[in-house]
Design a protein around this motif. Sequence first.
Motif, PDB file in Angstrom:
ATOM      1  N   SER A   5      -5.615  -3.052  -9.301  1.00 40.87           N
ATOM      2  CA  SER A   5      -5.705  -4.499  -9.119  1.00 40.87           C
ATOM      3  C   SER A   5      -6.620  -5.170 -10.136  1.00 40.87           C
ATOM      4  O   SER A   5      -7.086  -6.283  -9.916  1.00 40.87           O
ATOM      5  CB  SER A   5      -6.191  -4.834  -7.696  1.00 40.87           C
ATOM      6  OG  SER A   5      -6.093  -6.207  -7.451  1.00 40.87           O
ATOM      7  N   VAL A  14      -7.303 -11.370  -2.816  1.00 42.68           N
ATOM      8  CA  VAL A  14      -8.476 -11.623  -3.661  1.00 42.68           C
ATOM      9  C   VAL A  14      -8.887 -13.078  -3.458  1.00 42.68           C
ATOM     10  O   VAL A  14      -8.143 -13.992  -3.819  1.00 42.68           O
ATOM     11  CB  VAL A  14      -8.176 -11.349  -5.141  1.00 42.68           C
ATOM     12  CG1 VAL A  14      -9.427 -11.579  -5.983  1.00 42.68           C
ATOM     13  CG2 VAL A  14      -7.667  -9.929  -5.331  1.00 42.68           C
ATOM     14  N   PRO A  48     -11.287  -6.996  -9.422  1.00 45.10           N
ATOM     15  CA  PRO A  48     -10.001  -7.202  -8.728  1.00 45.10           C
ATOM     16  C   PRO A  48      -9.496  -8.626  -8.925  1.00 45.10           C
ATOM     17  O   PRO A  48     -10.268  -9.585  -8.866  1.00 45.10           O
ATOM     18  CB  PRO A  48     -10.349  -6.936  -7.260  1.00 45.10           C
ATOM     19  CG  PRO A  48     -11.580  -6.102  -7.295  1.00 45.10           C
ATOM     20  CD  PRO A  48     -12.345  -6.543  -8.506  1.00 45.10           C
ATOM     21  N   SER A  49      -8.227  -8.750  -9.182  1.00 50.88           N
ATOM     22  CA  SER A  49      -7.636 -10.072  -9.403  1.00 50.88           C
ATOM     23  C   SER A  49      -6.162 -10.008  -9.064  1.00 50.88           C
ATOM     24  O   SER A  49      -5.617  -8.946  -8.773  1.00 50.88           O
ATOM     25  CB  SER A  49      -7.831 -10.518 -10.857  1.00 50.88           C
ATOM     26  OG  SER A  49      -7.184  -9.620 -11.750  1.00 50.88           O
TER      27      SER A  49
END
Length: 442
Positions: free
Chosen positions: A294, A380, A390-391
């Motif tokens: 992620s 997120v 994380p995105s």
Amino acid sequence: MSDTTIGRAAPAIPTAARPPRRDIGIKRRYAAERRFKAYGLAAIGVGLVFLVALLWTVIGQGYTAFWQTQIRVPVTFSPSVIDPRGVAAKDPSVLRIANYPKLVQDAIATKLGLDLANRADVRLASELVSQSVRTQLAGIVLDDLSVIGTTQDVWVYANSTVDSAVKGQFDLSIPEDRRPIKDRQLEWIRQLEASGDLEQRFNTGLFTFGASSRAETAGVGVAAIGSLYMMGIVLALALPIGVAASIYLEEFAPKNRLTDLIEVNINNLAAVPSIVYGLLGLAVFINWFGLPRSAALVGGLVLTLMTLPTIIIATRAALKAVPPSIRAAALGLGASKTQMVFQHVLPLAMPGILTGTIIGLAHALGETAPLLLIGMVAFVANYPTTPMDPSTALPVQIYMWANEAERAFVERTSGAIIVLLLFLAVMNITAIILRRRFERRW
């Protein structure tokens, strides 16, 4: 009738009465051209009908997402609720976990003239307001501690059900037990509208908020940052690698079976389904290299692999379009092959290279399938500060909202599609401007 009459030949048609074969052929060709033009216009018309239907559906369902219903309530920031133990000076973290919904509940009940002892009405009135007031009021207090002990008019987000009702997305004529909003709440909404304390305002949260389980506080801000990180990685890697590979294959590589095989494979890679690149990224970048799931870095690397064939094909086509006379003239004046390529051929091919690159980036921006396989479908809510955090991405956020059952997320989904289409339109317009800016005629 006599035998001589039976055997006599039919009278011949005068030559002047018969049209020449040449005229018949011209008429047929003209008729074929008219039919071909009609087929072309019909194809364009069908395409325009579907385009208008798409835009009508998306814009019709999504334009309301750019406005959000808000309610003005006089909130009393009571110290007994915010800091009942009086330890905020030593431990400011208690200001984040205070019972702010209680403040708003009392404020809206007072605003509507309700008896605070009537717990059923107070609870029903508090449902008009989004549960995000905890974060909103905590931010106000942390920004200015002097508000504690005062009463402030605060515009808070209305619940998504109230927002949908105000926007006319519910059939209010059906019985009360079959809709999510009660008659008493509708009366309070009309009362607040009449007093000017309930209105629709421009929804800045759509562009600044991240993922949320509540539709009224869901936005594409975090997803947009993730997409920008990935597009930056794709641009930084795919453009130089793709252009360098194209220059070598087109200008320097010998023409043999190996280069023919490479060219065939590049063309085949451009037609590979995008989900295959997601499997490749999962196997190589995550399982082999150990990069975090992620992360925008992994997404950017996967999209780079997917975009490279497109850039290579477009760059080679742009290099081939440069007339051979440019090369011959440069070599004839004593330039080396490297000088000929980089000082004469490459500048002339730049418009096509830029156009192909931006089209490849636009294609990568709208991809969803490869990102799902590398874990970018995660929830997120915070902005990524680096490509390793994380995105998620805009198309993935749209996919996640489309799976939500709540009616308000349909509006958010269409609104996010409009935002994505605007990004794509800007990229394509940029490609046109750059092509015209660097285009040279010979």
